[in-house]
Design a protein around this motif. Structure first.
Motif, PDB file in Angstrom:
ATOM      1  N   LEU A 109       0.872  -1.221   0.033  1.00 35.30           N
ATOM      2  CA  LEU A 109      -0.007  -0.093   0.112  1.00 35.30           C
ATOM      3  C   LEU A 109       0.773   1.288  -0.170  1.00 35.30           C
ATOM      4  N   ASP A 110       1.769   1.285   0.805  1.00 38.08           N
ATOM      5  CA  ASP A 110       2.798   2.479   0.745  1.00 38.08           C
ATOM      6  C   ASP A 110       3.468   2.825  -0.398  1.00 38.08           C
ATOM      7  N   ASN A 111       3.938   1.543  -1.103  1.00 39.14           N
ATOM      8  CA  ASN A 111       4.551   1.671  -2.423  1.00 39.14           C
ATOM      9  C   ASN A 111       3.472   2.425  -3.420  1.00 39.14           C
ATOM     10  N   ILE A 112       2.251   2.212  -3.200  1.00 39.64           N
ATOM     11  CA  ILE A 112       1.090   2.747  -4.285  1.00 39.64           C
ATOM     12  C   ILE A 112       1.057   4.303  -3.875  1.00 39.64           C
ATOM     13  N   ILE A 113       0.928   4.638  -2.666  1.00 40.21           N
ATOM     14  CA  ILE A 113       0.749   5.822  -2.436  1.00 40.21           C
ATOM     15  C   ILE A 113       1.627   6.914  -2.325  1.00 40.21           C
ATOM     16  N   GLU A 114       2.980   6.263  -2.276  1.00 41.10           N
ATOM     17  CA  GLU A 114       4.118   7.162  -2.247  1.00 41.10           C
ATOM     18  C   GLU A 114       4.111   8.324  -3.330  1.00 41.10           C
ATOM     19  N   GLY A 115       3.588   7.936  -4.594  1.00 39.59           N
ATOM     20  CA  GLY A 115       3.709   9.158  -5.792  1.00 39.59           C
ATOM     21  C   GLY A 115       2.545  10.056  -5.444  1.00 39.59           C
ATOM     22  N   PRO A 116       1.329   9.651  -5.395  1.00 43.11           N
ATOM     23  CA  PRO A 116       0.293  10.448  -5.239  1.00 43.11           C
ATOM     24  C   PRO A 116       0.416  11.379  -3.850  1.00 43.11           C
ATOM     25  N   VAL A 117       0.998  10.838  -2.724  1.00 40.04           N
ATOM     26  CA  VAL A 117       1.012  11.740  -1.534  1.00 40.04           C
ATOM     27  C   VAL A 117       2.166  12.756  -1.643  1.00 40.04           C
ATOM     28  N   GLN A 118       3.316  11.782  -2.154  1.00 42.24           N
ATOM     29  CA  GLN A 118       4.862  12.643  -1.939  1.00 42.24           C
ATOM     30  C   GLN A 118       4.923  13.822  -3.212  1.00 42.24           C
TER      31      GLN A 118
ATOM     32  N   MET B 189       9.542  11.641  -9.327  1.00 43.77           N
ATOM     33  CA  MET B 189      10.037  12.401  -7.938  1.00 43.77           C
ATOM     34  C   MET B 189      11.651  12.808  -8.715  1.00 43.77           C
ATOM     35  N   GLY B 190      12.105  13.953  -8.120  1.00 42.63           N
ATOM     36  CA  GLY B 190      13.376  14.727  -8.424  1.00 42.63           C
ATOM     37  C   GLY B 190      14.389  13.740  -7.866  1.00 42.63           C
ATOM     38  N   ARG B 191      15.848  14.213  -8.238  1.00 41.43           N
ATOM     39  CA  ARG B 191      16.730  13.509  -7.641  1.00 41.43           C
ATOM     40  C   ARG B 191      16.911  13.441  -6.141  1.00 41.43           C
ATOM     41  N   LEU B 192      16.678  14.669  -5.459  1.00 41.48           N
ATOM     42  CA  LEU B 192      16.724  14.870  -4.120  1.00 41.48           C
ATOM     43  C   LEU B 192      15.877  14.081  -3.434  1.00 41.48           C
ATOM     44  N   ARG B 193      14.394  14.210  -3.885  1.00 41.13           N
ATOM     45  CA  ARG B 193      13.326  13.530  -3.176  1.00 41.13           C
ATOM     46  C   ARG B 193      13.489  12.175  -3.445  1.00 41.13           C
ATOM     47  N   ALA B 194      13.894  11.549  -4.460  1.00 35.74           N
ATOM     48  CA  ALA B 194      14.336  10.179  -4.679  1.00 35.74           C
ATOM     49  C   ALA B 194      15.335   9.791  -3.687  1.00 35.74           C
ATOM     50  N   LEU B 195      16.552  10.789  -3.562  1.00 36.84           N
ATOM     51  CA  LEU B 195      17.352  10.257  -2.474  1.00 36.84           C
ATOM     52  C   LEU B 195      16.848  10.188  -1.314  1.00 36.84           C
ATOM     53  N   THR B 196      16.248  11.340  -0.650  1.00 40.77           N
ATOM     54  CA  THR B 196      15.677  11.384   0.533  1.00 40.77           C
ATOM     55  C   THR B 196      14.516  10.052   1.216  1.00 40.77           C
ATOM     56  N   ARG B 197      13.521   9.856   0.025  1.00 38.78           N
ATOM     57  CA  ARG B 197      12.453   9.044   0.420  1.00 38.78           C
ATOM     58  C   ARG B 197      12.768   7.699   0.070  1.00 38.78           C
ATOM     59  N   ILE B 198      13.579   7.494  -0.941  1.00 39.14           N
ATOM     60  CA  ILE B 198      13.831   5.934  -1.581  1.00 39.14           C
ATOM     61  C   ILE B 198      15.155   5.453  -1.380  1.00 39.14           C
TER      62      ILE B 198
END
Lengths: 254, 285
Positions: A109-118, B189-198
């Motif tokens: 679920l968190d994989n799916i909402i990551e894009g919409p939310v973030q 996601m941009g570079r920085l957000r991809a780094l910090t989130r993923i």
């Protein structure tokens, strides 16, 4: 006269000495399911990656929904867009990878909402209920709180499809979505893709599943050595190929 | 041809026999030899010229307790500074901007290439280079007043730690599959957000064991701050034995406190590791 959703014009791309795409032009129309087939190294995956700009093209142009991708024309020259702009353009496409690429530290679920939310800054509650609906659609309602490592390859790929759909893309790109799967898991992923095609989604699918292409594709494009060799309906290209190279490929695959 | 269900004769059923315990007399011999050596070492210390009552008395002396608190505070602050700098420098090092990359590489080269004790002395003596420091027109002060033992130690230890931490973090980032970055890009996601989130959360799993190592090293490296008069535990122990000449006893006291702090860190590290292993260790468990 309507315009194609994706217009690819004279696109070339080299990796060092190796030229992966040679002056490729192609249209993809809204609602169409287009299957790209060909041997590995033929450029079909590169073409797909150029459409969502994971790979930057060397020359030519790609228009998505009427908007030129990656560059802006100004004073007779092309200027590369800023990373933010490219990220915004990518939102119109959803990508499904050969190796799923789910985020292993997040639940389905968190994989799916990551894009919409973030990225899209949508409300978490709304995104979560939409994600539940998407999980139901790919037949994984019960797995919402499971981590990718706890899911089979087929289940992971279905979550990955749901993750891409959560961004509400106008075009779905599939890069050999079943190539990394055990044979008995291929069917469940293809079934989800078939349902998606029937719902009217525009899809570009790089695949080795000729059965799927025959059944679902509106158009099949055969590529070899960075160029489009032959295209047409599935029955034309797969059933009665005109080009010698297409015939040779098909007889080697089947 | 023999039917498949019948088994060939001549192979008796062993399933009812008990397995005899082996004697392992070599293991017993090796254990006895090691214990004998250890006993000899313990005996030597027990009868050596160490007044254990002094160790007991000074273990909880106020100056020693303040010292160990100062040591822990300095280690925590310097590590925090080191991690902040390390993450920033690691991201710079991996950026497409050649200036950022070179500056990051230069920082790691400079601070890893010179002795920590030299860096501490340089910070402490900064007033010799810049008598007054500040922001022109806004604020200024005499460097002697600003560069207290505390600040010199913090800057010296933290900035040095940042150079090592940046390499640990960079290794962690590189250990994450490139497909993760592409998947993050694919959802806009941009570079920085991809780094910090993923990427960074996944890198943490790889990074924590070497960072734990770094932190243990840093706890002990705070003892070098005694050269800039920072009152950490070894500095205070030295001051006491200058007065009472109980050198070994006070060194043992300081040593016991270092061991105690490091012993507490190990379970803390395990907690952190478990936190960042989400999704990965689920099946291995």
């Amino acid at each position: 006269m309507t315009k194609p959703l994706v217009a690819i014009r004279s696109v070339s791309k080299s990796f060092g000495e190796f030229s992966a795409l040679k002056q490729v032009s192609l249209d993809v129309w809204t609602g169409e399911v287009l299957c790209l087939i060909g041997a590995s190294g033929s450029g079909k995956t590169t073409l797909l990656r150029c459409v969502n700009q994971l790979t930057a093209i060397d020359s030519g142009g790609i228009w998505l929904d009427g908007e030129l991708l990656g560059v802006r024309e100004k004073d007779g020259r092309l200027h590369r867009l800023a990373e933010r702009e490219i990220a915004r353009q990518r939102l119109k496409t959803g990508m499904v990878f050969q190796r799923f690429n789910l985020f292993p530290h997040k639940t389905a679920l968190d994989n799916i909402i990551e894009g919409p939310v973030q990225v899209q800054r949508r409300a978490a509650d709304e995104a979560r209920s939409e994600a539940q609906e998407l999980l139901r659609r790919v037949g994984l309602s019960a797995k919402a709180d499971w981590y990718p490592a706890q899911l089979s390859g087929g289940q992971q790929q279905r979550v990955a499809i749901a993750r891409a759909l959560a961004m509400k893309p106008m075009l779905m790109l599939f890069d050999e979505p079943t190539s990394a799967l055990d044979p008995e898991l291929v069917g469940e992923v293809l079934a989800v893709m078939k349902e998606l095609a029937q719902s009217g989604m525009t899809m570009m699918v790089v695949t080795h599943e000729l059965g799927f292409a025959r059944e679902v594709a509106d158009r099949v494009v055969y590529m070899d050595h960075g160029a489009i060799v032959e295209q047409g309906s599935a029955s034309e290209v797969l059933g009665a190929p005109r080009e010698a190279r297409t015939k040779a490929f098909l007889s080697a695959v089947i | 041809m023999r039917p498949a269900e019948t088994l060939a004769p001549g192979f008796p059923d062993l399933s009812q026999l008990a397995v005899a315990r082996p004697l392992h007399w070599r293991r017993w011999l090796a254990a006895a030899a090691i214990l004998l050596v250890l006993a000899a070492i313990v005996r030597a210390f027990a009868y050596g010229q160490i007044e254990w009552s002094y160790v007991q008395r000074f273990l909880t002396a106020p100056a020693i307790l303040t010292g160990i608190v100062n040591t822990v505070v300095m280690a925590l602050l310097a590590m925090a500074l080191g991690i902040v700098l390390g993450v920033a420098v690691a991201i710079m090092r991996l950026s497409p901007n050649p200036v950022l990359t070179s500056v990051a590489a230069f920082y790691a080269w400079l601070f890893r290439g010179t002795p920590l004790i030299l860096q501490l002395l340089l910070w402490f003596n900064l007033a010799l280079v810049f008598p007054t420091i500040g922001i022109p027109g806004l604020w200024s002060a005499r460097a002697v007043d600003v560069m207290t033992p505390f600040l010199s130690a913090l800057l010296g230890l933290g900035i040095n730690q940042g150079a090592y931490t940046s390499e640990v973090i960079r290794a962690g980032i590189l250990s994450v599959d490139a497909g993760q970055y592409e998947a993050a890009q694919a959802i806009g996601m941009g570079r920085l957000r991809a780094l910090t989130r993923i990427v960074l959360p996944q890198a943490m799993r790889v990074v924590i064991p070497p960072l734990g190592n770094e932190f243990i090293g840093l706890v002990k490296a705070t003892s070098l701050a005694s050269v800039v008069q920072y009152p950490e535990v070894l500095h205070n122990a030295e001051n006491i034995y200058y007065a009472n000449s109980r050198v070994i006893e006070l060194l043992i006291v300081a040593g016991l406190w270092y061991l105690a702090v490091v012993s507490i860190l190990t379970p803390l590290q395990m907690l952190l590791e478990r936190r960042f292993a989400r999704g990965v260790m689920q099946i291995a468990k």
